[in-house]
Scaffold this active site. Sequence first.
Site, mmCIF file in Angstrom:
data_model
loop_
_atom_site.group_PDB
_atom_site.id
_atom_site.type_symbol
_atom_site.label_atom_id
_atom_site.label_comp_id
_atom_site.label_asym_id
_atom_site.label_seq_id
_atom_site.Cartn_x
_atom_site.Cartn_y
_atom_site.Cartn_z
ATOM 1 N N LYS A 1 7.807 22.634 -15.699
ATOM 2 C CA LYS A 1 6.974 21.481 -15.341
ATOM 3 C C LYS A 1 6.443 21.618 -13.914
ATOM 4 O O LYS A 1 5.268 21.407 -13.644
ATOM 5 C CB LYS A 1 7.754 20.176 -15.508
ATOM 6 N N GLU B 1 -4.137 16.887 -13.266
ATOM 7 C CA GLU B 1 -4.485 17.073 -14.679
ATOM 8 C C GLU B 1 -5.968 17.295 -14.936
ATOM 9 O O GLU B 1 -6.595 16.595 -15.722
ATOM 10 C CB GLU B 1 -3.985 15.872 -15.501
ATOM 11 N N HIS C 1 1.481 14.180 -27.495
ATOM 12 C CA HIS C 1 1.387 12.860 -26.875
ATOM 13 C C HIS C 1 0.162 12.060 -27.311
ATOM 14 O O HIS C 1 0.163 10.845 -27.166
ATOM 15 C CB HIS C 1 1.403 12.985 -25.348
ATOM 16 N N HIS D 1 1.409 8.700 -28.354
ATOM 17 C CA HIS D 1 1.097 7.465 -27.623
ATOM 18 C C HIS D 1 0.479 6.418 -28.544
ATOM 19 O O HIS D 1 0.743 5.222 -28.413
ATOM 20 C CB HIS D 1 0.149 7.763 -26.457
ATOM 21 N N HIS E 1 10.014 6.914 -26.929
ATOM 22 C CA HIS E 1 8.948 7.829 -26.525
ATOM 23 C C HIS E 1 9.166 9.207 -27.160
ATOM 24 O O HIS E 1 8.242 9.807 -27.722
ATOM 25 C CB HIS E 1 8.923 7.927 -24.995
ATOM 26 N N GLU F 1 11.426 16.118 -26.150
ATOM 27 C CA GLU F 1 10.656 16.585 -24.978
ATOM 28 C C GLU F 1 11.081 17.999 -24.596
ATOM 29 O O GLU F 1 10.276 18.800 -24.137
ATOM 30 C CB GLU F 1 10.841 15.641 -23.776
ATOM 31 N N ARG G 1 -2.414 21.192 -16.646
ATOM 32 C CA ARG G 1 -1.401 20.154 -16.875
ATOM 33 C C ARG G 1 -1.542 19.488 -18.242
ATOM 34 O O ARG G 1 -0.596 18.910 -18.769
ATOM 35 C CB ARG G 1 -1.445 19.111 -15.745
ATOM 36 N N ARG H 1 0.812 -1.240 0.000
ATOM 37 C CA ARG H 1 0.000 0.000 0.000
ATOM 38 C C ARG H 1 0.832 1.271 0.000
ATOM 39 O O ARG H 1 0.384 2.333 0.384
ATOM 40 C CB ARG H 1 -0.986 0.024 1.170
ATOM 41 N N LYS I 1 3.535 11.448 -11.554
ATOM 42 C CA LYS I 1 2.793 10.416 -12.296
ATOM 43 C C LYS I 1 3.654 9.166 -12.360
ATOM 44 O O LYS I 1 4.831 9.248 -12.736
ATOM 45 C CB LYS I 1 2.534 10.871 -13.725
ATOM 46 N N ASN J 1 0.833 17.379 -22.394
ATOM 47 C CA ASN J 1 0.583 16.252 -23.297
ATOM 48 C C ASN J 1 0.720 16.646 -24.754
ATOM 49 O O ASN J 1 0.314 15.891 -25.650
ATOM 50 C CB ASN J 1 -0.821 15.687 -23.057
HETATM 51 N N1 GLY Z 1 4.396 14.052 -19.203
HETATM 52 C C1 GLY Z 1 3.091 14.585 -19.000
HETATM 53 C C2 GLY Z 1 2.786 14.901 -17.585
HETATM 54 O O1 GLY Z 1 3.601 14.695 -16.716
HETATM 55 O O2 GLY Z 1 1.696 15.328 -17.279
#
Ligand code: GLY
Length: 367
Positions: free
Chosen positions: A230, A240, A251, A255, A268, A189, A244, A125, A147, A248
């Site tokens: 960031k 998000e 992305h 993705h 990536h 990036e 936020r 947990r 994340k 993306n």
């Molecule tokens: N790489 C996208 C984010 O961290 O929200």
Amino acid sequence: MAKDKTIRLHRKRDPYPVLMGRGLLADSGRRLAELWGTRKRIAVVTQRRIDRLHGDQLRLSLEKAGLNATFISMREGEHHKNLDTVRNLYEKLSRHRFGREDGIVAFGGGVVGDTAGFVAATYQRGVELIQIPTTLVAQIDSALGAKVGVNLPSGKNLVGAFYRPAAVLIDPNILATLPTREFRSGLYELLKYGFIYSKEIFRKMESSPGTFRPLDLSLDRAIALSARVKLHVVRQDERESGLRRILNFGHTIGHGLETASGYRWLTHGQAVGWGMIAASRLAHRRGLIREHTRQRMEAAISGLGRLPKLGCLNRQKVIEAIRRDKKTGPQGLRFILPVGVGKVEVVEGLPSDEIAWVVKSLGVGRR
Ligand code: GLY
């Protein structure tokens, strides 16, 4: 940044420290002991290549600080960022009798950070986590912002959590050993921050794409700037629900391409490179940017090197993977589109024919 000078990228009230310094790896034991004391046992999750290159420096630093660490290796490659690896790591932690009071250090790039982070969020947990990112992608993006997660065969990052680290330690010296393909992957990036926020980064990369190299001070400055952008975004919207989403950029399509490639031959960053080209084309088609701006944007992306061709990907598979992406709103798939250099807008519910058009324009399925 002067050698051996560690700077603080977080703000005072931020939930966890983010430190950056050349040579910080050698000092990481002391930093960990300051944060965690010396009673925690530490599982360092890493990969063989990183261990071979930098593991001894970390081991020595932990030993010197009186910390007891076990190194656990996971396999390389985005296709190993999955639930099998997670299960394997749980088993190893359990075999070594790690408990809730112990700590995990994710020592690697985005694949290690996301996977070990997810393990830290869920093993017994939750156990505390420290990120020591070793790739450019991880230092400017994935290790920051809490994340963590893994891929499913049907989609990228479909299983995960928001799980704050206790700290992030960034040592740009580590980037000197990064394979060129990985380093370049990080540059996409970095350029993303140019598109969404920083005209300065965009212009630098546009005018001289080779400007950022490992061990150059200009790269240190760009890492610090991107990481601060960031953190600024995540400070306002960690979960998000708004701002936020701009992170993306590139992305949604990116993705989809990664998923359709089986997470194998496309990194990536390369997928994000293609995703940013797609976003510029969609923005132009919708009248959000002029032809001249689209050309500048595509030229900045191409300036970073040749992207792998996408002809061998199945177009339908790519479109399906894009459709399954988790970035959806009430009106359908969510795209981040440029409206100028350093500025983007969230657009929801793009019609299927526009998605099909842009995927085709990238050369997907054209052998
Ligand atoms: N790489 C996208 C984010 O961290 O929200």
